[in-house]
Design a protein around this motif. Structure first.
Motif, short mmCIF file in Angstrom:
data_model
loop_
_atom_site.label_atom_id
_atom_site.label_comp_id
_atom_site.label_asym_id
_atom_site.label_seq_id
_atom_site.Cartn_x
_atom_site.Cartn_y
_atom_site.Cartn_z
N VAL A 25 53.63 6.66 43.03
CA VAL A 25 52.68 5.82 42.30
C VAL A 25 53.32 5.29 41.02
O VAL A 25 53.17 4.12 40.66
CB VAL A 25 51.40 6.62 41.95
CG1 VAL A 25 50.45 5.76 41.12
CG2 VAL A 25 50.71 7.09 43.22
N VAL A 26 54.04 6.15 40.32
CA VAL A 26 54.61 5.79 39.02
C VAL A 26 55.74 4.77 39.15
O VAL A 26 55.83 3.83 38.34
CB VAL A 26 55.14 7.06 38.30
CG1 VAL A 26 55.89 6.69 37.02
CG2 VAL A 26 53.99 8.01 38.00
N ASP A 27 56.58 4.92 40.16
CA ASP A 27 57.81 4.13 40.26
C ASP A 27 57.60 2.62 40.18
O ASP A 27 58.35 1.93 39.47
CB ASP A 27 58.54 4.50 41.55
CG ASP A 27 59.89 3.82 41.65
OD1 ASP A 27 60.68 3.89 40.70
OD2 ASP A 27 60.17 3.20 42.70
N PRO A 28 56.62 2.02 40.88
CA PRO A 28 56.49 0.56 40.82
C PRO A 28 55.66 0.03 39.65
O PRO A 28 55.51 -1.19 39.52
CB PRO A 28 55.80 0.24 42.15
CG PRO A 28 54.95 1.43 42.42
CD PRO A 28 55.72 2.61 41.89
N LEU A 29 55.13 0.91 38.80
CA LEU A 29 54.24 0.45 37.74
C LEU A 29 54.98 -0.34 36.68
O LEU A 29 56.11 -0.01 36.31
CB LEU A 29 53.55 1.65 37.08
CG LEU A 29 52.58 2.45 37.95
CD1 LEU A 29 52.02 3.63 37.15
CD2 LEU A 29 51.45 1.57 38.47
N GLY A 30 54.32 -1.38 36.18
CA GLY A 30 54.86 -2.17 35.08
C GLY A 30 54.04 -1.96 33.83
O GLY A 30 53.09 -1.16 33.80
N ASP A 31 54.38 -2.69 32.79
CA ASP A 31 53.72 -2.51 31.50
C ASP A 31 52.22 -2.80 31.58
O ASP A 31 51.42 -2.07 31.00
CB ASP A 31 54.37 -3.40 30.45
CG ASP A 31 53.88 -3.06 29.04
OD1 ASP A 31 54.29 -2.00 28.52
OD2 ASP A 31 53.08 -3.84 28.49
N ASP A 32 51.84 -3.85 32.29
CA ASP A 32 50.42 -4.19 32.38
C ASP A 32 49.61 -3.06 33.00
O ASP A 32 48.54 -2.70 32.50
CB ASP A 32 50.22 -5.47 33.18
CG ASP A 32 50.66 -6.72 32.42
OD1 ASP A 32 50.87 -6.62 31.19
OD2 ASP A 32 50.80 -7.78 33.06
N GLU A 33 50.13 -2.50 34.09
CA GLU A 33 49.41 -1.40 34.75
C GLU A 33 49.36 -0.16 33.87
O GLU A 33 48.43 0.65 33.98
CB GLU A 33 50.08 -1.03 36.08
CG GLU A 33 49.97 -2.08 37.16
CD GLU A 33 51.17 -3.00 37.19
OE1 GLU A 33 51.36 -3.66 38.23
OE2 GLU A 33 51.91 -3.06 36.20
N SER A 34 50.34 -0.01 32.98
CA SER A 34 50.39 1.21 32.16
C SER A 34 49.23 1.30 31.17
O SER A 34 48.95 2.37 30.63
CB SER A 34 51.72 1.29 31.40
OG SER A 34 51.72 0.44 30.26
#
Length: 228
Positions: A25-34
């Protein structure tokens, strides 16, 4: 030599499954999703990831810190110290928010989590299950520590994906470990027909008990959440 099936059900295998599912789940996350919210009160995705980073670091340190005996906690009794609404829980919530905010670039936090979680999994695979280790002021066996780490990662996986609609869910092995832990705290299998994910949420106070569930639990309903 152990086979793949036995590895999958070992504490180290359960931890690997839980951490790899969370990392997916964490690996593809970008700043917006964070910046999206999670099911943890007051925490955005980046705050929760920082909390899980700290947990993986704690596990990595513990797995390299042999302790004298006897063990005073196991994979179930460990959670007796962790109840929602305590001052420690509130302080931890604030600490994670402030600490996570120091990462101006989310990619730094993401990569630090991924490499630390991978290191913890590697350490678990090479640590004897009966080795006594120290964490959170208590002594427990390495296999019980691994189980507690898998349980925490699995519950927080459910928290993490609450607003990430396309994200994969937690591992089956991790959810089974959560169910076993909750049953252990309850003292018997829950007398309610919950699937693993709902039991994890209800048992840790993420969702309130319905009137029907309270009736099925009887006097034991007052003990929920079993930990938080």
């Amino acid at each position: 030599m152990s086979d793949g099936a036995s590895d999958a059900v070992s504490p180290a295998g359960v931890l690997r499954a839980a951490y790899e599912a969370f990392a997916a789940v964490v690996d593809p996350l970008g700043d917006d999703e964070s910046w999206l919210p999670t099911a943890c009160t007051g925490w955005a995705v980046r705050d929760l990831i920082f909390h899980c980073l700290a947990d993986a670091q704690r596990g990595l340190v513990a797995l390299h810190t042999p302790a004298g005996g006897p063990a005073d906690r196991d994979a179930v009794t460990y959670w007796g110290d962790w109840q929602p609404g305590s001052a420690g829980a509130a302080n931890g919530r604030r600490w994670a928010r402030v600490s996570a905010s120091m990462f101006l670039d989310f990619r730094q936090l993401r990569e630090l989590y991924l490499e630390t979680a991978a290191a913890t999994v590697t350490a678990a695979a090479t640590t004897g299950q009966s080795t006594l280790v120290s964490t959170q002021g208590h002594t427990l066996t390495a296999d019980d520590l691994m189980t507690t780490l898998a349980v925490e990662a699995t519950i927080h996986h459910l928290d993490l994906v609450s607003h990430l609609a396309s994200a994969p869910g937690p591992s089956a092995a991790g959810l089974a470990a959560v169910r076993s832990t909750l049953d252990g705290l309850l003292g018997r299998p829950a007398p309610v027909d919950w699937n693993d994910e709902h039991y994890a949420r209800a048992g840790t106070g993420r969702v309130p008990l319905t009137q029907t569930e309270q009736a099925l639990l009887g006097a034991e309903a007052a003990r929920f959440p079993l930990f938080g």
